[in-house]
Write a protein that holds these residues in place. Structure first.
Motif, PDB file in Angstrom:
ATOM      1  N   ALA A  21     -13.474  39.308   2.818  1.00 16.21           N
ATOM      2  CA  ALA A  21     -13.101  40.715   2.610  1.00 16.21           C
ATOM      3  C   ALA A  21     -11.618  40.850   2.112  1.00 16.21           C
ATOM      4  O   ALA A  21     -10.636  40.684   3.068  1.00 16.21           O
ATOM      5  N   ALA A  22     -11.495  41.226   0.710  1.00 17.34           N
ATOM      6  CA  ALA A  22      -9.822  41.357   0.256  1.00 17.34           C
ATOM      7  C   ALA A  22      -9.374  42.917   0.094  1.00 17.34           C
ATOM      8  O   ALA A  22      -8.241  42.952  -0.210  1.00 17.34           O
ATOM      9  N   THR A  23     -10.368  43.762   0.318  1.00 14.63           N
ATOM     10  CA  THR A  23     -10.055  45.102   0.322  1.00 14.63           C
ATOM     11  C   THR A  23     -10.172  45.910   1.390  1.00 14.63           C
ATOM     12  O   THR A  23     -11.110  45.586   2.221  1.00 14.63           O
ATOM     13  N   THR A  24      -9.744  47.255   1.583  1.00 13.45           N
ATOM     14  CA  THR A  24     -10.005  47.965   2.712  1.00 13.45           C
ATOM     15  C   THR A  24     -11.381  48.393   2.639  1.00 13.45           C
ATOM     16  O   THR A  24     -12.252  48.552   3.601  1.00 13.45           O
ATOM     17  N   GLU A  25     -12.033  48.825   1.483  1.00 12.35           N
ATOM     18  CA  GLU A  25     -13.416  48.933   1.237  1.00 12.35           C
ATOM     19  C   GLU A  25     -14.351  47.887   1.588  1.00 12.35           C
ATOM     20  O   GLU A  25     -15.406  48.082   2.172  1.00 12.35           O
ATOM     21  N   ALA A  26     -14.178  46.623   1.333  1.00  9.61           N
ATOM     22  CA  ALA A  26     -14.784  45.389   1.654  1.00  9.61           C
ATOM     23  C   ALA A  26     -14.710  45.290   3.269  1.00  9.61           C
ATOM     24  O   ALA A  26     -15.884  45.041   3.823  1.00  9.61           O
ATOM     25  N   LYS A  28     -14.392  47.948   5.449  1.00 10.34           N
ATOM     26  CA  LYS A  28     -15.362  48.740   5.918  1.00 10.34           C
ATOM     27  C   LYS A  28     -16.572  48.424   5.937  1.00 10.34           C
ATOM     28  O   LYS A  28     -17.527  48.539   6.859  1.00 10.34           O
ATOM     29  N   GLY A  29     -17.246  47.699   4.863  1.00 10.56           N
ATOM     30  CA  GLY A  29     -18.708  47.526   4.655  1.00 10.56           C
ATOM     31  C   GLY A  29     -18.790  46.022   5.701  1.00 10.56           C
ATOM     32  O   GLY A  29     -20.035  46.050   6.366  1.00 10.56           O
ATOM     33  N   TRP A  30     -17.930  45.264   5.877  1.00 11.75           N
ATOM     34  CA  TRP A  30     -18.067  44.037   6.836  1.00 11.75           C
ATOM     35  C   TRP A  30     -18.152  44.688   8.290  1.00 11.75           C
ATOM     36  O   TRP A  30     -19.115  44.369   9.109  1.00 11.75           O
ATOM     37  N   GLU A  31     -17.380  45.776   8.541  1.00 12.17           N
ATOM     38  CA  GLU A  31     -17.476  46.333   9.877  1.00 12.17           C
ATOM     39  C   GLU A  31     -18.855  47.002  10.260  1.00 12.17           C
ATOM     40  O   GLU A  31     -19.388  46.902  11.307  1.00 12.17           O
ATOM     41  N   ASP A  32     -19.357  47.830   9.149  1.00 10.40           N
ATOM     42  CA  ASP A  32     -20.517  48.279   9.025  1.00 10.40           C
ATOM     43  C   ASP A  32     -21.785  47.262   9.502  1.00 10.40           C
ATOM     44  O   ASP A  32     -22.670  47.717  10.361  1.00 10.40           O
ATOM     45  N   ARG A  33     -21.646  46.118   8.723  1.00 13.36           N
ATOM     46  CA  ARG A  33     -22.655  45.175   8.804  1.00 13.36           C
ATOM     47  C   ARG A  33     -22.662  44.429  10.198  1.00 13.36           C
ATOM     48  O   ARG A  33     -23.849  44.158  10.614  1.00 13.36           O
ATOM     49  N   TYR A  34     -21.534  44.115  10.772  1.00 11.30           N
ATOM     50  CA  TYR A  34     -21.556  43.486  12.131  1.00 11.30           C
ATOM     51  C   TYR A  34     -21.438  44.308  13.349  1.00 11.30           C
ATOM     52  O   TYR A  34     -21.959  44.319  14.441  1.00 11.30           O
ATOM     53  N   LEU A  35     -20.249  45.377  13.290  1.00 14.70           N
ATOM     54  CA  LEU A  35     -19.997  46.028  14.304  1.00 14.70           C
ATOM     55  C   LEU A  35     -20.399  47.380  14.579  1.00 14.70           C
ATOM     56  O   LEU A  35     -20.440  48.075  15.560  1.00 14.70           O
ATOM     57  N   GLY A  36     -20.851  47.849  13.358  1.00 19.09           N
ATOM     58  CA  GLY A  36     -21.422  49.358  13.247  1.00 19.09           C
ATOM     59  C   GLY A  36     -22.548  49.444  14.125  1.00 19.09           C
ATOM     60  O   GLY A  36     -23.036  48.800  15.062  1.00 19.09           O
ATOM     61  N   ARG A  37     -22.982  50.972  14.354  1.00 17.97           N
ATOM     62  CA  ARG A  37     -23.991  51.134  15.343  1.00 17.97           C
ATOM     63  C   ARG A  37     -25.414  50.330  14.738  1.00 17.97           C
ATOM     64  O   ARG A  37     -25.870  50.062  15.619  1.00 17.97           O
ATOM     65  N   LYS A  38     -25.616  50.069  13.573  1.00 16.94           N
ATOM     66  CA  LYS A  38     -26.674  49.299  13.218  1.00 16.94           C
ATOM     67  C   LYS A  38     -26.289  47.878  12.923  1.00 16.94           C
ATOM     68  O   LYS A  38     -27.134  47.174  12.306  1.00 16.94           O
ATOM     69  N   GLY A  39     -25.218  47.564  13.117  1.00 23.09           N
ATOM     70  CA  GLY A  39     -24.790  46.385  12.769  1.00 23.09           C
ATOM     71  C   GLY A  39     -25.343  45.038  13.460  1.00 23.09           C
ATOM     72  O   GLY A  39     -26.097  45.369  14.562  1.00 23.09           O
ATOM     73  N   GLU A  75      -9.072  43.601  13.198  1.00 23.44           N
ATOM     74  CA  GLU A  75      -7.671  44.448  13.261  1.00 23.44           C
ATOM     75  C   GLU A  75      -6.719  43.630  12.523  1.00 23.44           C
ATOM     76  O   GLU A  75      -5.921  44.117  11.849  1.00 23.44           O
ATOM     77  N   THR A  76      -6.611  42.363  12.772  1.00 30.03           N
ATOM     78  CA  THR A  76      -5.777  41.435  11.899  1.00 30.03           C
ATOM     79  C   THR A  76      -5.994  41.458  10.496  1.00 30.03           C
ATOM     80  O   THR A  76      -4.755  41.431   9.910  1.00 30.03           O
ATOM     81  N   ARG A  77      -7.241  41.368  10.317  1.00 32.58           N
ATOM     82  CA  ARG A  77      -7.403  41.263   8.669  1.00 32.58           C
ATOM     83  C   ARG A  77      -7.129  42.462   8.040  1.00 32.58           C
ATOM     84  O   ARG A  77      -6.589  42.387   6.969  1.00 32.58           O
ATOM     85  N   LEU A  78      -7.176  43.689   8.948  1.00 33.62           N
ATOM     86  CA  LEU A  78      -6.957  45.015   8.241  1.00 33.62           C
ATOM     87  C   LEU A  78      -5.635  45.050   7.994  1.00 33.62           C
ATOM     88  O   LEU A  78      -5.034  45.606   6.937  1.00 33.62           O
TER      89      LEU A  78
END
Ligand code: DAH
Length: 350
Positions: A21-26, A28-39, A75-78
């Motif tokens: 993930a190289a951008t803040t948008e990417a 965000k997608g990663w967070e949704d996929r793993y840690l989000g409510r439906k992650g 957080e580190t990646r962000l």
């Protein structure tokens, strides 16, 4: 594959994708996929309830551990990505502080205004105050009250710009652009009576004339008027001589020739020795050694009366100087059109 193995695999997969993930948008997608409510990690946590009882604590603990680890990694990646984005922006918007500056050119007063102010200073030293009269003038003030009645041949000396829409007015009430500053004489007398007067009346004048290197249809004049109880022609001569000495230099002689103006009696013209050749004769003075600097005279009794001053009690002198022409002679300007041509290459020289 056991639930534990699947969980560890998910953990590794998540970490691997995080690196990509190289951008803040990417991100965000990663967070949704793993840690989000439906992650996926969140869903793993929900499966705990369906597990055999003895497996639940260990699995639950491991899910929570992985969740915490992934959150920290996130957080580190962000922080890394934000940093990189900031770097890019700073490179893009970089300012080279070593570039030479662009100098600001300060403006200055127009040559005509400089000339006027110099004249104000000289006349102020001799006790003359500035009186301003309007550019759009009544025909009566510009002509009739100055002893120039309609059909008087002297009107030919002042080709006139008339103000549209006023020519059906009565003669005298028509409006025009003043052809000289002399109408201000009537205005100041009517305002100041019965006080003595010592004023200069500077201002723009307008003439419906062919424009040439020597004549513009707009130009400045500097009128002067002194009214008192015992003013004589010698006062006039003394005053213009003193002026000439202050403006052109004390070594320049002044001479007075007889002339004619409808509003003065007697009338004179004032010459000063040529400022360029000092009287030797040159192109500027047309090889005469003299330059004409003013028309002048003793205020005509009719004009005094029109101003409200009784000519049996009062007398006065008046004069009219050009402003641009003396400046042209002083600075060697050969074309009067340069004054109002707005060419900075010319204006910046003064
Ligand atoms: N008004 C005259 C002109 O425009 C100049 C002039 C001559 C003014 C004689 C005067 C004067 O006050 O006395 O040519």
């Amino acid at each position: 594959m056991s639930s534990f193995e699947a969980l560890e695999q998910l953990h590794h997969q998540a970490l691997a994708e995080l690196v990509d993930a190289a951008t803040t948008e990417a991100l965000k997608g990663w967070e949704d996929r793993y840690l989000g409510r439906k992650g996926q990690i969140t869903q793993q946590a929900r499966t705990v309830g369906q597990m055999p009882k003895e497996a639940r604590p260990a699995f639950g603990r491991r899910v929570n551990e992985i969740k915490t680890l992934l959150e920290q990694a996130y957080e580190t990646r962000l922080a890394e990505i934000r940093n990189a984005e900031l770097q890019t922006q700073m490179t893009r918007e970089a300012i080279d502080v070593t570039l030479p500056g662009r100098p600001m050119v300060p403006g200055h007063l127009h040559l005509t205004i400089q000339a006027l102010r110099e004249l104000y200073d000289i006349w102020a030293k001799m006790g003359f105050e500035v009186y301003e009269a309007p550019d759009v003038e009544l025909e009566a003030y510009n002509f009739d009250l100055l002893n120039i009645p309609e059909y008087h041949p002297a009107r030919d000396m002042w080709d006139t710009f008339w103000v549209k829409g006023t020519n059906d007015q009565q003669a005298g009430d028509r409006r025009l652009l003043r052809t000289h500053t002399s109408p201000g004489q009537i205005r100041v007398m009517r305002e100041r009576y019965p006080e003595p007067i010592r004023v200069i009346l500077p201002g723009k004048c307008y003439r419906y004339e062919q424009i040439t290197v020597r004549a513009e249809h707009q130009f400045y004049q500097m009128e002067g008027l002194a009214v008192g109880r015992a003013i004589t022609l010698t006062d006039l001569i003394g005053t213009v001589t003193q002026f000439s000495h202050l403006y052109y230099g004390a070594d320049r002689q002044v001479r007075v020739r007889s002339s004619y103006f409808p509003f003065t009696e007697p009338s004179v013209e004032v010459d000063t020795q040529c400022i360029l050749c000092g009287g030797e004769g040159c192109a500027v003075c047309k090889y005469t050694g003299w330059l004409e600097i003013a028309g002048a005279g003793m205020v005509h009794p009719v004009v005094l009366e029109n101003g409200g001053y009784d000519p049996d009690v009062w007398s006065g002198f008046a004069f009219g100087f050009g402003v641009e022409r003396p400046a042209m002679q002083k600075y060697g300007v050969e074309d009067i059109r340069l004054f109002y041509g707005n060419d900075l290459r010319f204006l910046r020289q003064f």
